[in-house]
Design a protein around this motif. Structure first.
Motif, PDB file in Angstrom:
ATOM      1  N   ALA A  20       0.837  -1.204   0.000  1.00  0.00           N
ATOM      2  CA  ALA A  20       0.000   0.000   0.000  1.00  0.00           C
ATOM      3  C   ALA A  20       0.873   1.255   0.000  1.00  0.00           C
ATOM      4  CB  ALA A  20      -0.924  -0.003   1.222  1.00  0.00           C
ATOM      5  N   LYS A  21       1.915   1.258   0.834  1.00  0.00           N
ATOM      6  CA  LYS A  21       2.778   2.440   0.921  1.00  0.00           C
ATOM      7  C   LYS A  21       3.477   2.709  -0.405  1.00  0.00           C
ATOM      8  CE  LYS A  21       3.524   2.576   5.884  1.00  0.00           C
ATOM      9  NZ  LYS A  21       4.444   2.430   7.016  1.00  0.00           N
ATOM     10  N   ALA A  22       3.887   1.642  -1.098  1.00  0.00           N
ATOM     11  CA  ALA A  22       4.561   1.816  -2.393  1.00  0.00           C
ATOM     12  C   ALA A  22       3.605   2.502  -3.382  1.00  0.00           C
ATOM     13  CB  ALA A  22       5.006   0.455  -2.932  1.00  0.00           C
ATOM     14  N   LEU A  23       2.344   2.069  -3.394  1.00  0.00           N
ATOM     15  CA  LEU A  23       1.370   2.673  -4.319  1.00  0.00           C
ATOM     16  C   LEU A  23       1.044   4.110  -3.915  1.00  0.00           C
ATOM     17  CD1 LEU A  23      -0.946  -0.417  -4.864  1.00  0.00           C
ATOM     18  CD2 LEU A  23       0.263   0.840  -6.665  1.00  0.00           C
ATOM     19  N   ILE A  24       0.989   4.368  -2.616  1.00  0.00           N
ATOM     20  CA  ILE A  24       0.686   5.728  -2.142  1.00  0.00           C
ATOM     21  C   ILE A  24       1.810   6.683  -2.591  1.00  0.00           C
ATOM     22  CG2 ILE A  24       0.406   7.180  -0.084  1.00  0.00           C
ATOM     23  CD1 ILE A  24      -0.832   4.543   1.232  1.00  0.00           C
ATOM     24  N   HIS A  25       3.071   6.245  -2.434  1.00  0.00           N
ATOM     25  CA  HIS A  25       4.211   7.075  -2.867  1.00  0.00           C
ATOM     26  C   HIS A  25       4.120   7.374  -4.358  1.00  0.00           C
ATOM     27  CE1 HIS A  25       6.545   7.614   0.662  1.00  0.00           C
ATOM     28  NE2 HIS A  25       6.689   6.321   0.897  1.00  0.00           N
ATOM     29  N   LEU A  26       3.777   6.343  -5.114  1.00  0.00           N
ATOM     30  CA  LEU A  26       3.740   6.436  -6.576  1.00  0.00           C
ATOM     31  C   LEU A  26       2.608   7.342  -7.061  1.00  0.00           C
ATOM     32  CD1 LEU A  26       5.596   4.841  -8.471  1.00  0.00           C
ATOM     33  CD2 LEU A  26       3.842   3.068  -8.595  1.00  0.00           C
ATOM     34  N   LEU A  27       1.470   7.311  -6.355  1.00  0.00           N
ATOM     35  CA  LEU A  27       0.248   7.905  -6.922  1.00  0.00           C
ATOM     36  C   LEU A  27      -0.285   9.134  -6.183  1.00  0.00           C
ATOM     37  CD1 LEU A  27      -1.592   4.547  -7.706  1.00  0.00           C
ATOM     38  CD2 LEU A  27      -0.581   6.123  -9.360  1.00  0.00           C
ATOM     39  N   SER A  28       0.333   9.495  -5.059  1.00  0.00           N
ATOM     40  CA  SER A  28      -0.182  10.625  -4.259  1.00  0.00           C
ATOM     41  C   SER A  28      -0.469  11.874  -5.073  1.00  0.00           C
ATOM     42  CB  SER A  28       0.820  11.012  -3.185  1.00  0.00           C
ATOM     43  OG  SER A  28       0.605  10.266  -2.064  1.00  0.00           O
ATOM     44  N   ALA A  29       0.419  12.175  -6.002  1.00  0.00           N
ATOM     45  CA  ALA A  29       0.275  13.422  -6.764  1.00  0.00           C
ATOM     46  C   ALA A  29      -0.721  13.286  -7.906  1.00  0.00           C
ATOM     47  CB  ALA A  29       1.638  13.838  -7.314  1.00  0.00           C
ATOM     48  N   HIS A  30      -1.212  12.073  -8.132  1.00  0.00           N
ATOM     49  CA  HIS A  30      -2.030  11.840  -9.337  1.00  0.00           C
ATOM     50  C   HIS A  30      -3.473  11.454  -9.059  1.00  0.00           C
ATOM     51  CE1 HIS A  30       1.613  12.111 -11.687  1.00  0.00           C
ATOM     52  NE2 HIS A  30       2.190  11.278 -10.832  1.00  0.00           N
ATOM     53  N   VAL A  31      -3.844  11.330  -7.791  1.00  0.00           N
ATOM     54  CA  VAL A  31      -5.231  10.952  -7.476  1.00  0.00           C
ATOM     55  C   VAL A  31      -5.774  11.874  -6.374  1.00  0.00           C
ATOM     56  CG1 VAL A  31      -4.772   8.529  -8.088  1.00  0.00           C
ATOM     57  CG2 VAL A  31      -4.702   9.211  -5.682  1.00  0.00           C
ATOM     58  N   GLY A  32      -7.109  11.903  -6.270  1.00  0.00           N
ATOM     59  CA  GLY A  32      -7.725  12.761  -5.255  1.00  0.00           C
ATOM     60  C   GLY A  32      -7.873  12.075  -3.909  1.00  0.00           C
ATOM     61  N   LEU A  33      -8.234  10.787  -3.968  1.00  0.00           N
ATOM     62  CA  LEU A  33      -8.479  10.039  -2.730  1.00  0.00           C
ATOM     63  C   LEU A  33      -7.920   8.633  -2.861  1.00  0.00           C
ATOM     64  CD1 LEU A  33     -12.255  10.946  -2.551  1.00  0.00           C
ATOM     65  CD2 LEU A  33     -10.748  11.464  -0.669  1.00  0.00           C
ATOM     66  N   PHE A  34      -7.468   8.088  -1.742  1.00  0.00           N
ATOM     67  CA  PHE A  34      -7.131   6.666  -1.694  1.00  0.00           C
ATOM     68  C   PHE A  34      -8.281   5.951  -0.990  1.00  0.00           C
ATOM     69  CE2 PHE A  34      -2.773   8.348  -2.083  1.00  0.00           C
ATOM     70  CZ  PHE A  34      -2.361   7.584  -3.173  1.00  0.00           C
ATOM     71  N   LYS A  35      -8.669   4.826  -1.560  1.00  0.00           N
ATOM     72  CA  LYS A  35      -9.744   4.047  -0.942  1.00  0.00           C
ATOM     73  C   LYS A  35      -9.133   2.879  -0.179  1.00  0.00           C
ATOM     74  CE  LYS A  35     -12.789   1.251  -3.286  1.00  0.00           C
ATOM     75  NZ  LYS A  35     -13.064   0.030  -2.539  1.00  0.00           N
ATOM     76  N   VAL A  36      -9.458   2.820   1.094  1.00  0.00           N
ATOM     77  CA  VAL A  36      -9.036   1.689   1.919  1.00  0.00           C
ATOM     78  C   VAL A  36     -10.255   0.790   2.055  1.00  0.00           C
ATOM     79  CG1 VAL A  36      -8.221   0.964   4.199  1.00  0.00           C
ATOM     80  CG2 VAL A  36      -7.317   3.061   3.155  1.00  0.00           C
ATOM     81  N   GLY A  37     -10.123  -0.419   1.546  1.00  0.00           N
ATOM     82  CA  GLY A  37     -11.246  -1.347   1.586  1.00  0.00           C
ATOM     83  C   GLY A  37     -10.967  -2.511   2.515  1.00  0.00           C
ATOM     84  N   LEU A  38     -11.810  -3.512   2.391  1.00  0.00           N
ATOM     85  CA  LEU A  38     -11.747  -4.635   3.333  1.00  0.00           C
ATOM     86  C   LEU A  38     -10.402  -5.356   3.308  1.00  0.00           C
ATOM     87  CD1 LEU A  38     -15.341  -6.015   2.677  1.00  0.00           C
ATOM     88  CD2 LEU A  38     -14.515  -4.848   4.729  1.00  0.00           C
ATOM     89  N   GLU A  39      -9.881  -5.594   2.104  1.00  0.00           N
ATOM     90  CA  GLU A  39      -8.650  -6.391   1.995  1.00  0.00           C
ATOM     91  C   GLU A  39      -7.510  -5.797   2.825  1.00  0.00           C
ATOM     92  OE1 GLU A  39      -7.225  -6.808  -2.009  1.00  0.00           O
ATOM     93  OE2 GLU A  39      -5.545  -8.086  -1.420  1.00  0.00           O
ATOM     94  N   LEU A  40      -7.328  -4.487   2.701  1.00  0.00           N
ATOM     95  CA  LEU A  40      -6.222  -3.837   3.419  1.00  0.00           C
ATOM     96  C   LEU A  40      -6.584  -3.596   4.885  1.00  0.00           C
ATOM     97  CD1 LEU A  40      -3.378  -2.611   3.108  1.00  0.00           C
ATOM     98  CD2 LEU A  40      -4.458  -0.450   2.446  1.00  0.00           C
ATOM     99  N   PHE A  41      -7.811  -3.172   5.141  1.00  0.00           N
ATOM    100  CA  PHE A  41      -8.187  -2.770   6.504  1.00  0.00           C
ATOM    101  C   PHE A  41      -8.141  -3.948   7.482  1.00  0.00           C
ATOM    102  CE2 PHE A  41     -10.993  -1.144   9.880  1.00  0.00           C
ATOM    103  CZ  PHE A  41     -10.415   0.101  10.084  1.00  0.00           C
ATOM    104  N   VAL A  42      -8.510  -5.155   7.016  1.00  0.00           N
ATOM    105  CA  VAL A  42      -8.469  -6.284   7.956  1.00  0.00           C
ATOM    106  C   VAL A  42      -7.031  -6.612   8.354  1.00  0.00           C
ATOM    107  CG1 VAL A  42     -10.652  -7.361   7.284  1.00  0.00           C
ATOM    108  CG2 VAL A  42      -8.565  -8.038   6.114  1.00  0.00           C
ATOM    109  N   ARG A  43      -6.071  -6.174   7.546  1.00  0.00           N
ATOM    110  CA  ARG A  43      -4.669  -6.433   7.907  1.00  0.00           C
ATOM    111  C   ARG A  43      -4.035  -5.297   8.699  1.00  0.00           C
ATOM    112  NH1 ARG A  43      -2.400 -10.823   4.941  1.00  0.00           N
ATOM    113  NH2 ARG A  43      -3.917 -11.591   3.452  1.00  0.00           N
TER     114      ARG A  43
END
Ligand code: C5P
Length: 241
Positions: A20-43
């Motif tokens: 998740a952190k790798a994608l956040i670094h890559l995409l922070s400047a290119h998207v408005g919101l990050f969606k945290v869903g079940l797959e990531l949140f349960v971990r």
């Protein structure tokens, strides 16, 4: 002012904090919101939400799609409201009391979106679930019925497909937020995966979507940041054209 990239919600559908952190670094400047869903949140639990909030300007959409008795949903929503996220979700298929309880629990601190009919669901699925022919033949009717329940309960908006968003906006007005997943750019070949009611980014935005949820076409691209940028360009052309 809302820019083209602000329409993009990128779902962090990955199983680990590191991914998740790798994608956040890559995409922070290119998207408005990050969606945290079940797959990531349960971990990760709420830690990932705080991490996103501290790592840049993109907001958080905590997509846990609640569906339970009103008291349980209300209490869970009180906890979500403490996290400072922009939006969260509750299914619309239950009784209005559950949606009202969600809105009460949120207490204006987080936008509650009602999930109408998942974009992975087809007319055939609706028939198989025992709904009457009217809804199986035309899933938009079921979306509209559930949108009406969400609207009456005081939800901020709904999640629906880009195919239904113009009808939703026409009935409930521009301020009733419409978030549309099931987005497939033409260059992605409008691929036949588990999404059934798909639209392109441009179609969705032209139809009135306030936000598009787009995951795999970005995540599976050779260059995810370039893919997100290309989608933002398509959105910019749609809103300016
Ligand atoms: O673009 P892609 O198909 O990869 O997007 C998948 C994401 O869309 C998942 O996070 C899923 O939870 C979300 N989704 C949604 N509401 C729907 C259908 C999918 O939030 N109705």
């Amino acid at each position: 002012m809302k820019t083209a990239k602000d329409y993009i919600i990128f779902p962090l559908d990955v199983p680990s904090v590191d991914a998740a952190k790798a994608l956040i670094h890559l995409l922070s400047a290119h998207v408005g919101l990050f969606k945290v869903g079940l797959e990531l949140f349960v971990r990760t639990g709420p830690d990932i939400v705080r991490w996103i909030q501290e790592s840049g300007s993109a907001g958080v959409f905590l997509d846990l799609k609640f569906h339970d008795i009103p008291a349980t949903v209300s209490c869970a929503m009180v906890g979500v409201a403490e996290l400072g996220v922009r939006f969260t979700t509750v299914h619309c298929a239950e009784n209005p009391a559950m949606l009202q309880a969600a809105v009460e629990g949120a207490n204006g601190k987080v936008g509650v979106l009602g999930v109408t009919v998942l974009t992975s669901v087809s007319g055939q699925d609706i028939a198989a679930a025992g709904f009457c022919q009217e809804y199986a033949e035309n899933p938009t009717r079921l979306v509209m019925k559930r949108a009406e329940t969400a609207h009456a309960a005081g939800c901020t908006g709904i999640v629906c497909s880009g195919q239904e968003v113009s009808a939703v906006k026409e009935r409930f007005g521009r301020d009733f937020i419409a978030v549309t997943p099931g987005i497939r750019p033409l260059w992605d070949g409008v691929s036949a995966d588990d999404q059934a009611r798909v639209t392109t980014p441009a179609q969705a935005v032209k139809n009135g979507s306030d936000y598009i949820v787009i995951g795999r076409p970005i995540r599976n691209a050779k260059d995810p940041a370039a893919a997100a940028k290309q989608i933002a360009d398509e959105i910019a052309a749609a809103i300016n054209g």
